[in-house]
Every structure is written in C-alpha cells, then in structure tokens.
Write an enzyme that holds these catalytic residues in place. Structure first.
Site, PDB file in Angstrom:
ATOM      1  CG  HIS A   1      -4.139   0.662   4.544  1.00 11.61           C
ATOM      2  ND1 HIS A   1      -3.566  -0.003   3.491  1.00 11.61           N
ATOM      3  CD2 HIS A   1      -5.173   1.379   4.027  1.00 11.61           C
ATOM      4  CE1 HIS A   1      -4.224   0.289   2.384  1.00 11.61           C
ATOM      5  NE2 HIS A   1      -5.203   1.117   2.685  1.00 11.61           N
TER       6      HIS A   1
ATOM      7  CB  CYS B   1      -0.947  -0.006   1.199  1.00  4.77           C
ATOM      8  SG  CYS B   1      -0.169  -0.434   2.756  1.00  4.77           S
TER       9      CYS B   1
ATOM     10  CG  HIS C   1       0.894   5.072   9.047  1.00  2.00           C
ATOM     11  ND1 HIS C   1       0.642   5.031  10.401  1.00  2.00           N
ATOM     12  CD2 HIS C   1       1.372   3.852   8.725  1.00  2.00           C
ATOM     13  CE1 HIS C   1       0.952   3.834  10.874  1.00  2.00           C
ATOM     14  NE2 HIS C   1       1.403   3.100   9.883  1.00  2.00           N
TER      15      HIS C   1
END
Length: 1047
Positions: A601, A178, A593
C-alpha cells in the site's frame, strides 16, 4: 523521460547509458559496472536483451501456483496490490542448457515488441504500465458488481462525506490506485505545479494535430487532471473520485499480457505525459524562438559525467528527471548520493596512464523540484523473484547539495580525499578499540578492563591450602545429610515429590542445586576460586601491576573513543562551512510503501509550507502528522514501511510554494478564487449535486421520522417487564470491567474460600487462594462437561464454562479466575480481603508477554456477545408468546445475526440457529398476514398502516432470509408472502389501492440479497445472572418446539 546530449562521443550508443545501467543494476542485482556495460554493449543498447544476457543462466519459470494475476492481496481490500504474471501457453523453457531456446525467446520477444510498436506507436514500457492500469480499472468495475460493501464504498450518509472547514480533500481509492493518490497529492500540493495544471489551455488547433494515439492521449488526460485539481481545491466533498483520469491512463495503452512494474515508473511516465501535453501548447505559442516547456523547467536538471572508459577519457552532459539512488549498503541519503556520483575507480580519473574505468557525476543545473527515486527492490536470482530492501535509510528535512555541484568540484574532491583519509584512520582506531573491548583468543571475548579486574579479584581472594575437591571430601557429612539440608526450601515451594527420598547418587545431587532452591553454602567454603599459594610480596607486586595496567587500559580506551568521536564529528562538519550551504533543498513530500515487493500500500507525507506542519495523505484520509511519525514510517528498518520516493524543492525558489495575489487588491487568492472561470463553474456544478444529496438525505430522514411516528400509533402489546434488579448489583453487560461480578459469583467465590479454609485452616492467604481457585475451577469444569437439557444452559452461569467448552487458552482461564478472586466485592471481611489482595498482587505480576491481552479481551467480548444474544433471543420469544410480533421481530433479527457471527467461530459459541430461524420466520409470516388483512379492509388508514408494516419491517428482512440458499424453509416463506400480495393483481379494487399496490410490489419482488441497514438494536432490560438463567429456563420450557440447544 531522460534526455542526454552526447558532447564528446559521436553516435547514439551512449544515449540513456547511465539510466540503463541503473535499471540493469536494479533488475538483475548485479553491481559490477563493467559486466553491466559489457551486457549493454553486446545488446546494442537494448535493455531487454541485456537483461536476458545477464539472467539467462539463473532464469527460473515460476511454479503454477505462483503465477498469479493482478489481484487484491486481501479479499475485498483494494488497498493492497499483488502483482504477478499469468501462465502463457507459448512459454519457452529457459532453465535448460539449450542456447537455441534462449535465442528463440529473445527473437520472439524482439519480434513482438517491434510489431507492437509498428502497429500502435507505443513502447514496451508504456504497455507494461498499461497492464497495471487495466488491472486497476478491472478491479474497480468488478467491485461495482459486488453485493457486500467494500472497504472503500461510500457511506450512504452524505454528511460522512462532507468536507470539514478547509481540510484538504482526499482521493478515493478506485481499485489498486493508492499509488496514483500518493503521486497526485504530492504534485497538487506544489503550488506552482498546481497553477500550471489549472491554467493549462488546450491548443486551439487540437483537432488538426496528427492522428497519433500517443499525442491525442495527453490532451484528454490534461482535461481530466484539471478537473481533478479543481475539485481538490474547491469541492465540498471530503474526498473525490479520480476514476476518469485513471480511465484515460488505461485507455492510452492496450495490452494482452501482465508484468510487474515498479510504482516509480508511473511517476516517471506521468511527468512524460505532462511534458508532452505542455510541449504541444508551447510549440503553438512560440514566435520563432525555441519553445520552453514548463514541466522540463520544473522537474528536469542536468549533470556532467566525466570519467575514463578502458583508458579513454570522456565527458557527457545528460538531462535527468527522477534521480535513482541505491539504498542497500548505505545509512543515509548523502551516502547514497556519494555512491551515485562516483562509480568505479575514482583514482583513474586523475591519472594519465590507466586502463581502469570509472566516472564522476557533477550537477550543472538542478531542477526547482528534485525527486530521488529510492531503489528498495532488488532481484533475487536464487529465488527468481524481486524482494524488498527493508534497511533503514535516514534523510534530512533540509538537504544541502553544494558538494555535488560542478562549480564546487575542486573543493569537493579535496574534502572527499580528506574524508577518505579520515575514514581510513578511523578504521584503524576502531580496530584498536575493538581489541580492547573484545579481548581474548577464544570464541568468548571480554573487555580487557574487566579481564584485569577479574584477575585482581582472583589474586586478592583468601588463599585456600587444600584442593576444593579434597576439602569437600574431608568435611562431607554423612550420606543424605547435605541433601536433607537443601530439601526444606524445595518442598516448601514445590510441594511433596519423589525428591523427598534421600540419595547420594549424582543424579539426585544435580536435582538439588536449582535456582532459588539451593541451600546456603557452608561458611568454610570459599565464595570464589582463589590462589592456593601466594606470598604477601608476590600479592603486593601483582596487585600493583594489575592496578596500573587497568588504569592504562582505561585511559587508552577513553582516548580511542574520544578520537573516534572527534573524527566522526569532523566528517559530519566537513561540508558545514559557509561556502557549502548555499544550495538548500527542503523536503516537500515523502512517498511511502508498506508491504513486500509484490504487494503493498502507498501513501504520502506532504509538508504544509504555510502551516509549517506535516500532513499524511492516505487515500480518502487526510490527517495532521509529525516529523516523528514520518521518520517511523519512512526511514525503514522497523517494519515493512519505508520511503520509495523523496521530493525536495529549492528552498530559495519561493514561487514554488507562494500563494497567488489579486493584482488589483493585493489580497491572497484562496479556494475557488484561484480557479479559472471554466473550472470554477465545473466545481460549482459538482457542489450543487452534492448539496442535492444532502437535501435528499434530510428529506429521507424526515420521511422516516414521520413513518416511525405513524408506526408508533399502531396499538402494541406492552413490553414484558423484567423483574426488579437488586440495588447495587452489577450486570455483566452493563459494566465495562470484567471484575464487577454478580452476586452469585461473589457467593461462589466465598463458598470456594470457605472450603479451602476448612481444608487448610493453618495455611497462609496465598495457599488458601490457590486451593480456592482449584476448587472453583473443578466445579466449573464439571458444569462444562455435563449435558443438561435445553432450558438449563450452564454457559450463562459463568464465563469459565463458556471458555472451557470453546477450548480457550489456559492462560485466559487462569487470569479470569484470578480476576474473580481479586474483585473488590470480596472485601467484606478480613479473610476474603487478604485473599483478594493476594489475587490482585498476582495479577499485577503477570507480564505482558505471558498473557496476550488482545486475545484475552476478545474472549471476554465474545462471552459478552453470547449473553447479549441470549437476551435478544429470550426477550424476542417472550414477545412472540404474547403475540407482539412487531416487537418480537427486531429482537429475533438481532439474535439471529449475532448468533450467526458467534457460530462462525465455533459450534459451542452460540445457540441453536434453527430455533432462532424458526421464530424469526414465524414472526414475518404473522406480520405479513396482519398487513394483508389491513390492506384488504380498504380503509385508507388501515391500508397505510399495512403498507408501513410491509415497507418498514417485512421488505428489509427479506434479504436476510434469501442470503442463505441452504435455508429452504426461509425461501419458501418468502415465496408465500410474495404470492399473497401478487394474488391481489387479478382482483378488482379501488384505483387508489391499485396505485399503492403497484408502487409497493416492486419493492417486495426485488430479488436483491443486499442487506440494508437496520435501526440501532433495541435496548435490553437489565438482568442479573440468576434472573437471566431463570427467565431463559422458563421461556425454553414454555416453547412448544424445543429442539436441542445446538451445543
């Protein structure tokens, strides 16, 4: 990459000094600049050695259970990255006092580091980044071997993966990537950067370059990055797969260890790789001039560091890429920048004789793209691990950087001095205001205006000549009289209790005076304390003073507040004059974040400069967003999400976001027209492959439709017709509202109300409703505690029975009963209507924090699923008894799957799993026999019908029987069915039958346990609760095999 040019000091000792100091501060949590400089000096500029010096005393070896490796934080979820370190058999204990151990550890670390660099030409920083990439690729490869669908697995329907209109293309998360998606999308949407990458041509003499691993990694990466950018421009897919680019990143480094790295390191290193790639091209094309690197021109700037170190002045010019900023202790981006631009004692910079140290930074050249790296992670020395800083930090959409420019340093210094003076004055005013707002010397303090008001109210109260205690004692009633006066209201609300007995003990008196139960105070007792002796003259003087003092305090408080507001406003507008708003930078992207320091993630908010709106790029999902959503997710302070990287662009450099134009026609180039010819061909080929997927899907659907049509021509037994439902009767399954109760529930409610009326005929609606609810609950509790035969399942009669048997929370049961008695179906007469209104009123009075509505809905959804499972089972068994095995199979399959999910939550949530499994298995065996008989007939139509039964019904069900190895009977049944068809291999048959058998057997013998999707569940008949219970009892009694119902 940070490049520094030492202007005044010879040698390389000061190289990377500022960058190293910032990294040391972040890693160790130490903010003392002199301590950090000393550690860097003692380690001769070696960052690892400096960290060892600073953390040796507090170093801790993690516990075995905490020493984890790269893994997903949630099973099957590759969106969350968990970073740790594996245990090493060669660990040296640094927790003791043995200095030799520390020296050996440092020496070993340096030896390994130097050996690795000599062998590969790769630095420790690059190796550490490789570890994360290797874990990401390994996670992706492992996910390909899994049977069950992953979170990011592609939909089998390609139309779900088709790009809609000109919506931006997403990036697939291929396993802990990600961070890659967030960074790449931010750079791709920078049009100038996109053009540089798309138009990059590999150098002609690429094969003649030195065989250096570090140099040769850049060109393949640039090739894959060009392909990836081209797909983001012109793909017909909703999202594309970046695996090949990530694979090259991983292959660039080799490592056998694992270690935590901040994600910002990847952005930093990515720009390094791009810079190296463009540098190779630039050096090839130069004509005697110094080559210009477009990556350096785009992302790198310079600042001047001026200061004093141990009494000696110095001045360095340094180049920077990502500019690191500390977050802890600051409220907005300007405060972070001010702190980063001034370190140490700023006064020492302007004095001739000072031994103090300090420095200022001034931007001399700003890059077109300015990236701020927000340090939201700090090392907790006490715990021996990093922690995330969740503090709120605001940042503006437009950032003016004039105050930090070297050309404005004189005026900025003047303004900083003025701001410092104003803040000192502001502190004094705030301290004074605090004395007014928190007055007193004890632990509890109050606003002075309120204190004076209370004193005025006390002085103005009616004086009492006697002591409050004596007054009560003189006029006290006989024993128990006062108690008796207070009891009626208590008894009326709480019912009879032991407090009915009169008593004069202190314990009993304390019980009387409760909120909402205390009796009215006698009129001869004062409502407030009052002065006992005060003359009219004294009262007049005192009231005058208190009024005057209160007015003075109010005026002083207002003046202080207005002065503080003016100073705040002055500070805010200090840099708003025209000369200080000439260098505007617009926010282009925010990288966010969510999570903690070791797991989380990442996604990005990116501004669409042509549509003037924010877009959210979250892996494969690209959606419209707003500044309000960005604030909520990025500022921090509210939850675990916050920005860790801000990308600003020079608002005056329009080429950064300007579209390309056709030089001949002057029209804007969009989509595929912006791609070079080689990339255009590459995207067209990929789009052709995707279009072929769509065509194959359409053909597969058409084939299935034809097979279903053929299957429908096979004679089947008619479906059992359900008994007609009475008009106007609502069903639990069909109605979205839980308050739509069936006829028998309405009758149960009325019966409970009638019993309550018989017991308490003279009571009000509320008391009658309470009694009716108690009677209904008692009845249902008795049903839940009984052990009936299998054909009589009381759970079907009422949700409360189901809730009691499965230990639902009391609040869930109480609200369900209130909804039953508050249903509109009870409005048929006056008595029931009044009780219905009381129940509805009580429902409205329930506060959100008293009943968790999500949990409440889950319980009722589980009950609806239980009833639905019962109906699947019941209809399936009815079809089975009529020997309509094809129809029965689908109902029994859904009954088994739904029931298995229910039983996973508790043993009383569903039906007997063995019973459903038995009849599902029998259906398959019967159908297999029928299909084999059709195949043996040799007639083409019969053979095709038999194979359709096998392909459409039997084969898709086999994984359901094989998935649970504990079900031995199911496994035996599968083997029996396979053996039946394999027996045909040794027999003589027509060539066409042999060909069909050869095509079919691989499907039947497939050992995969991957469960394939079925059609939508069959539509269930509508049954009232009474009919459902009746039909369920009838079918259960008729079964030849009736084990316990599994409850």
């Amino acid at each position: 990459m940070t490049v520094e040019q030492n202007v005044l000091q010879p040698g390389g000792a000061a190289k990377h000094q500022q960058t190293f100091l910032n990294q040391l501060r972040e890693i160790t949590g130490i903010n003392d600049i002199q301590v950090l400089q000393q550690a860097l000096k003692d380690s001769n500029g070696n960052l690892e050695l400096a960290v060892a010096f600073l953390t040796a005393k507090n170093a801790k070896v993690p516990q075995l259970e905490e020493a984890t490796y790269y893994q997903t934080a949630l099973p099957g979820n590759d969106r969350y990255i968990s970073v740790g370190s594996q245990a090493d058999t060669n660990v040296i204990d640094l927790t003791g006092d043995d200095k030799d151990d520390l020296q050996r550890a440092i020496a070993l670390s340096l030896e390994e580091s130097n050996r690795a660099f000599r062998e590969t030409g790769i630095t420790d920083e690059e190796q550490a980044i490789s570890r994360v990439l290797e874990a990401s690729i390994a996670e992706n490869k492992a996910s390909l071997k899994r049977t069950h669908p992953e979170v990011w697995s592609d939909s089998p329907n390609p139309y779900d993966r088709k790009r809609q209109d000109n919506c931006p293309v997403g990036l697939k998360n291929v396993g802990n990537t990600c961070w890659f998606s967030a960074v790449i999308q931010s750079l791709f949407n920078l049009l100038e950067f996109r053009r540089l990458v798309l138009n990059f041509n590999p150098p002609a003499n690429a094969q003649d370059l030195p065989r250096n691993q570090k140099e040769h990694r850049n060109l393949p990466f640039m090739r894959e990055l060009r392909y990836l950018f081209a797909l983001l421009v012109g793909s017909k897919r909703k999202y594309v797969d970046p695996s090949r680019a990530v694979e090259i990143l991983k292959e660039a480094f080799k490592s056998n260890d694992s270690q935590q790295q901040d994600v910002s390191e990847f952005t930093h290193k990515l720009l390094d790789w791009l810079e190296d790639a463009f540098q190779i091209k630039a050096e090839e094309e130069r004509d005697g001039e110094k080559p210009k690197n477009p990556m350096v021109e785009l992302f790198y700037g310079r600042f001047l560091a001026v200061g004093v170190l141990e009494g000696k002045k110095f001045e360095n010019t340094e180049m920077f890429g990502q500019y690191p900023l500390q977050v802890n202790g600051f409220k907005d981006l300007h405060e972070c920048l001010e702190a980063a631009m001034i370190e140490g004692e700023i006064e020492s910079l302007h004095s001739e004789n000072s031994a103090k140290s300090g420095q200022e930074h001034w931007f001399t050249e700003l890059p077109p793209v300015l990236t701020f790296e927000l340090s939201r992670f700090e090392f907790n020395q006490a715990l021996g691990r990093p922690e995330k800083i969740h503090n709120k930090l605001e940042f503006p959409p437009i950032l003016y950087l004039d105050r930090y420019m070297h050309k404005n340093r004189e005026i900025t210094r003047i303004k900083r001095d003025e701001i410092k003076r104003l803040k000192e004055y502001l502190t004094v005013l705030q301290q004074r205001l605090e004395r007014y707002l928190s007055y007193g010397s004890g632990p509890k303090r109050f606003p002075l205006v309120d204190v004076l008001q209370y004193a005025l109210e006390f002085a103005s109260s009616k004086p009492v000549c006697t002591s409050p205690v004596d007054d009560l004692g003189a006029s006290a009633p006989a024993s128990g009289t006062l108690l008796a006066q207070t009891l009626p209201s208590t008894v009326e609300q709480q019912g009879p209790s032991s407090s009915d007995v009169p008593s004069t003990s202190p314990v009993q008196r304390s019980v009387i005076h409760k909120p909402f139960t205390q009796s009215r105070i006698p009129p001869d007792l004062p409502m407030h304390p009052a002065p006992r002796h005060i003359t009219e003259e004294e009262l007049s003087v005192l009231e005058g003073c208190l009024h005057r003092w209160r007015t003075e305090v109010e005026n002083d408080t207002r003046d202080l507040q207005e002065s503080i507001s003016r100073i705040h406003r002055t500070i805010e507008l200090m840099y708003s004059d025209k000369t200080m708003v000439q260098v505007p930078y617009r926010l282009h992207a925010v990288l966010v974040h969510e999570g903690q320091a070791n797991a989380g993630h990442y996604w990005a908010y990116i501004y669409d400069h042509h549509q003037n709106r924010w877009m959210k790029y979250n892996d494969i999902s690209v959606t419209k967003s707003t500044w309000e959503e960005l604030e909520r997710d990025s500022f921090g302070g509210y939850r675990n999400a916050s920005a860790y990287c801000l990308m600003y662009i020079n608002d005056k450099e329009q080429y950064l976001i300007q579209e390309e134009f056709n030089k001949e026609t002057g029209q804007i180039l969009v989509g595929m027209d912006t791609l070079p010819s080689d990339l255009r061909d590459y995207v067209k080929e990929d789009n052709k492959r995707f279009e072929k997927e769509l065509e194959e899907w359409d053909a597969e659907l058409a084939q299935k439709a034809q097979q279903e049509k053929l299957l429908s021509q096979i004679p089947r037994a008619p479906a059992p017709s359900p008994a007609p439902v009475q008009a106007g009767e609502p069903e639990y399954l069909e109605q979205p509202s839980r308050t739509d109760i069936s006829k028998h529930l309405k009758e149960d409610s009325v019966q409970a109300i009638n019993k309550a009326l018989a017991e308490q005929e003279d009571r009000g609606p509320e008391a009658i409703m309470d009694t009716a609810i108690k009677l209904e609950y008692t009845r249902l509790l008795k049903l839940a505690q009984e052990d009936p035969p299998p054909e009589c399942d009381y759970r079907l009669r009422h949700a409360i029975v189901y809730f009691i048997q499965n230990q639902a929370p009391k609040k869930i049961i109480e609200r369900t009963l209130l909804e039953q008695f508050g249903d509109h179906n009870l409005s048929f007469d006056e008595r029931c209507r009044n009780i219905m209104k009381v129940a509805q009123a009580k429902l409205e009075m329930i506060k959100p924090d008293e009943v968790n509505m999500e949990e409440y809905e889950r319980w009722h959804q589980d009950y609806r699923n239980f009833r639905e499972t019962t109906m699947f089972l019941m209809v399936g068994l009815e079809f089975f008894q009529k020997k309509s095995y094809m129809e029965a199979l689908l109902y029994l399959i859904y009954a088994y799957q739904n029931n298995k999910e229910l039983l996973s939550k508790g043993p009383y949530r569903g039906h007997d799993e063995e019973l459903i499994s038995h009849y599902r298995r029998e259906c398959l065996l019967k159908l297999n026999e029928h299909a084999a008989a059709l195949f043996e007939s040799g007639d083409d139509q019969e053979v095709n019908n038999g194979l359709i039964i096998m392909n459409e019904l039997i084969v898709p069900c086999l994984p359901l029987l094989l998935v649970d190895e504990m079900e031995e009977k199911d496994i035996v049944a599968v083997e029996d069915m396979r053996n039946r068809w394999c027996s045909y291999l040794g027999q003589e048959m027509e060539p066409n039958l042999q060909e069909k058998l050869t095509d079919f057997l691989p499907k039947l013998l497939d050992c995969s346990t991957e469960i394939k999707g079925f059609n939508d569940p069959p539509k269930l008949p509508s049954y009232s609760t009474h009919e459902l219970c009746e039909r369920y009892a009838r079918i259960m009694l008729s079964l030849s095999r009736t084990p316990a119902d599994g409850r």
